[in-house]
Design an enzyme around this catalytic site. Structure first.
Site, short mmCIF file in Angstrom:
data_model
loop_
_atom_site.label_atom_id
_atom_site.label_comp_id
_atom_site.label_asym_id
_atom_site.label_seq_id
_atom_site.Cartn_x
_atom_site.Cartn_y
_atom_site.Cartn_z
CB CYS A 120 -0.96 0.00 1.18
SG CYS A 120 -2.03 -1.44 1.19
CG HIS A 253 -3.11 3.43 2.11
ND1 HIS A 253 -3.61 3.09 0.87
CD2 HIS A 253 -3.24 2.32 2.89
CE1 HIS A 253 -4.00 1.83 0.90
NE2 HIS A 253 -3.80 1.35 2.11
CG ASN A 283 -6.79 -0.69 1.37
OD1 ASN A 283 -6.07 -0.32 0.44
ND2 ASN A 283 -6.31 -1.13 2.51
O1 UT7 Z 1 -3.89 -1.20 3.44
C1 UT7 Z 1 -2.93 -1.60 4.35
C2 UT7 Z 1 -3.22 -1.10 5.63
N1 UT7 Z 1 -4.39 -1.72 6.20
C3 UT7 Z 1 -5.03 -1.10 7.12
O2 UT7 Z 1 -4.68 0.01 7.41
C4 UT7 Z 1 -6.13 -1.80 7.87
C5 UT7 Z 1 -5.94 -1.54 9.33
N2 UT7 Z 1 -6.92 -2.11 10.21
C6 UT7 Z 1 -8.21 -1.74 10.20
O3 UT7 Z 1 -8.64 -0.94 9.39
C7 UT7 Z 1 -9.11 -2.29 11.27
O4 UT7 Z 1 -8.32 -2.97 12.22
C8 UT7 Z 1 -10.19 -3.26 10.71
C9 UT7 Z 1 -11.22 -2.48 9.93
C10 UT7 Z 1 -9.55 -4.31 9.83
C11 UT7 Z 1 -10.92 -3.95 11.88
O5 UT7 Z 1 -11.45 -2.99 12.75
P1 UT7 Z 1 -11.20 -3.13 14.34
O6 UT7 Z 1 -11.96 -2.05 14.97
O7 UT7 Z 1 -9.72 -3.15 14.54
O8 UT7 Z 1 -11.89 -4.52 14.66
P2 UT7 Z 1 -11.26 -5.90 15.16
O9 UT7 Z 1 -10.40 -6.51 14.11
O10 UT7 Z 1 -10.67 -5.68 16.52
O11 UT7 Z 1 -12.57 -6.76 15.28
C12 UT7 Z 1 -13.63 -6.38 16.15
C13 UT7 Z 1 -14.74 -7.43 16.03
C14 UT7 Z 1 -14.23 -8.87 16.17
O12 UT7 Z 1 -15.21 -9.56 16.90
P3 UT7 Z 1 -15.00 -9.87 18.48
O13 UT7 Z 1 -13.73 -10.67 18.52
O14 UT7 Z 1 -14.87 -8.52 19.12
O15 UT7 Z 1 -16.22 -10.61 18.82
C15 UT7 Z 1 -14.23 -9.36 14.74
O16 UT7 Z 1 -14.43 -10.76 14.67
O17 UT7 Z 1 -15.36 -7.34 14.72
C16 UT7 Z 1 -15.40 -8.65 14.13
N3 UT7 Z 1 -15.35 -8.51 12.69
C17 UT7 Z 1 -16.43 -8.33 11.93
N4 UT7 Z 1 -17.73 -8.24 12.24
C18 UT7 Z 1 -18.58 -8.02 11.25
C19 UT7 Z 1 -14.24 -8.52 11.90
N5 UT7 Z 1 -14.62 -8.33 10.62
C20 UT7 Z 1 -15.96 -8.20 10.62
C21 UT7 Z 1 -16.92 -7.99 9.60
N6 UT7 Z 1 -18.23 -7.91 9.96
N7 UT7 Z 1 -16.58 -7.84 8.31
#
Ligand code: UT7
Length: 326
Positions: A120, A253, A283
């Protein structure tokens, strides 16, 4: 011939025509037993839709179309170009490079053409390389392209990643000039974090070995991204003898609107100055910055003479900033 500076003299972009809104993706995933929702995607990322390439459409095709539009904007012919750099992690082939395929499609043989692989952050890397090559006399007019078909490396059974990405391409024509231009560029990598965002497969003996899909530790990437973006922005501004007050537009980005807002807040750039396309494009990895740049140039927000700070961050772990005067 060498030039004191390089300047962006045209921008272009191309998105595959098929848009998939969150609601449609949520329905498609639900049919396969994967639970997600429009609310979760919008709240956590700001993404509302993505463009997805049809099967068989290659990265080089998106890159070529974006390049044609950038060349039109610059009022140049493909034969005026003596350097093509494509930033991509989803090339058409293992080799030849996507840049060589773009050069062939444009019908402009003879100049240098190669890909850069910094995920990225790829566009910031490609801009820094092209700027250096122009200033040292290795090239005079470059096409610098970010192009991806990330849909090809997504695991559509992993809701934590498949809702986040889209396909597309953006390009700029960077030309040697006595006026600036690219004011500063800073690049970094820390390979110790290679495992938090990767596609750890390869081709061996005619077979794919390892894991052919993208995997990501989202929260780890999120945390690292916010901290490194802050530092590299300060470095680039200091190199140019500028402060955040001199920045007219900030194009980070486009991965997650929350990361972009946090980065802007940390360096003290008003949210109105942040160009946001992640809602419409999702993204698109290396394509996200030149896509956003082209959108804001074409809708009249970014004007000649303004200072634009671009920042990339992603797998590797890599990050970089490029400060340009338009
Ligand atoms: O391009 C390269 C750079 N990439 C990035 O910059 C991405 C960086 N990371 C992010 O943008 C965020 O970390 C995400 C959008 C990927 C995730 O957001 P988050 O607030 O960090 O959520 P998390 O991964 O901590 O997940 C929270 C909850 C989890 O459930 P529990 O364990 O709390 O019950 C996940 O299982 O959300 C759940 N979850 C979803 N729920 C519904 C993960 N993906 C989904 C989904 N729909 N698609």
């Amino acid at each position: 011939m060498s030039f004191r500076h390089s300047r962006i003299i045209g921008t272009g972009s191309y998105l595959p025509p098929r848009t998939v809104a969150n609601e449609a993706l949520v329905r498609e995933l639900a049919a396969r037993g994967i639970e997600t929702s429009d609310e979760w995607i919008v709240e956590r990322t700001g993404i509302r839709q993505r463009h997805l390439a049809e099967p068989g459409v290659a990265c080089s095709e998106l890159a070529t179309e974006a390049s044609r539009r950038a060349l039109d904007a610059a009022a140049l012919q493909p034969t005026d170009i003596d350097l093509i750099i494509v930033a991509t992690s989803t090339p058409d082939y293992v080799f030849p490079s996507t840049a060589c395929l773009v050069q062939k499609a444009l019908g402009a043989p003879g100049g240098a053409a190669f890909d850069v692989q910094a995920v990225c952050s790829g566009f910031t890397y490609a801009m820094a390389v092209a700027d250096s090559m122009i200033r040292t006399g290795l090239a005079s007019r470059a096409l610098v392209i970010g192009a991806e078909v990330f849909s090809r490396i997504l695991d559509w059974n992993d809701r934590g990643t498949c809702v986040l990405f889209g396909d597309g391409a953006g390009a700029v024509v960077l030309a040697g000039d006595e006026r600036p231009g690219v004011l500063a560029a800073r690049l970094h990598a820390d390979g110790r974090h290679e495992s938090i965002l990767r596609t750890a497969g390869n081709v061996c003996g005619g077979k794919v070995l390892g894991h052919p899909y993208l995997t990501m530790d989202g929260p780890a990437v999120f945390k690292l991204a916010v901290s490194v973006l802050d530092a590299v922005a300060r470095e680039a501004l200091a190199d140019a003898g500028m402060t955040t007050a001199d920045v007219d537009w900030f194009i980070p980005h486009q991965a997650n609107v929350r990361i972009m807002q946090a980065a802007a807040k940390r360096i003290g750039i008003a949210l109105e100055k942040v160009v946001v396309t992640v809602d419409r494009h999702a993204n698109t990895s290396a394509a996200s910055i030149p896509l956003a740049l082209d959108v804001a140039v074409r809708d009249g927000r970014i004007r000649p003479g303004q200072n634009v700070l671009m920042e990339g961050v992603g797998g590797g772990f890599t990050w970089g900033a490029v400060l340009v005067r338009m």
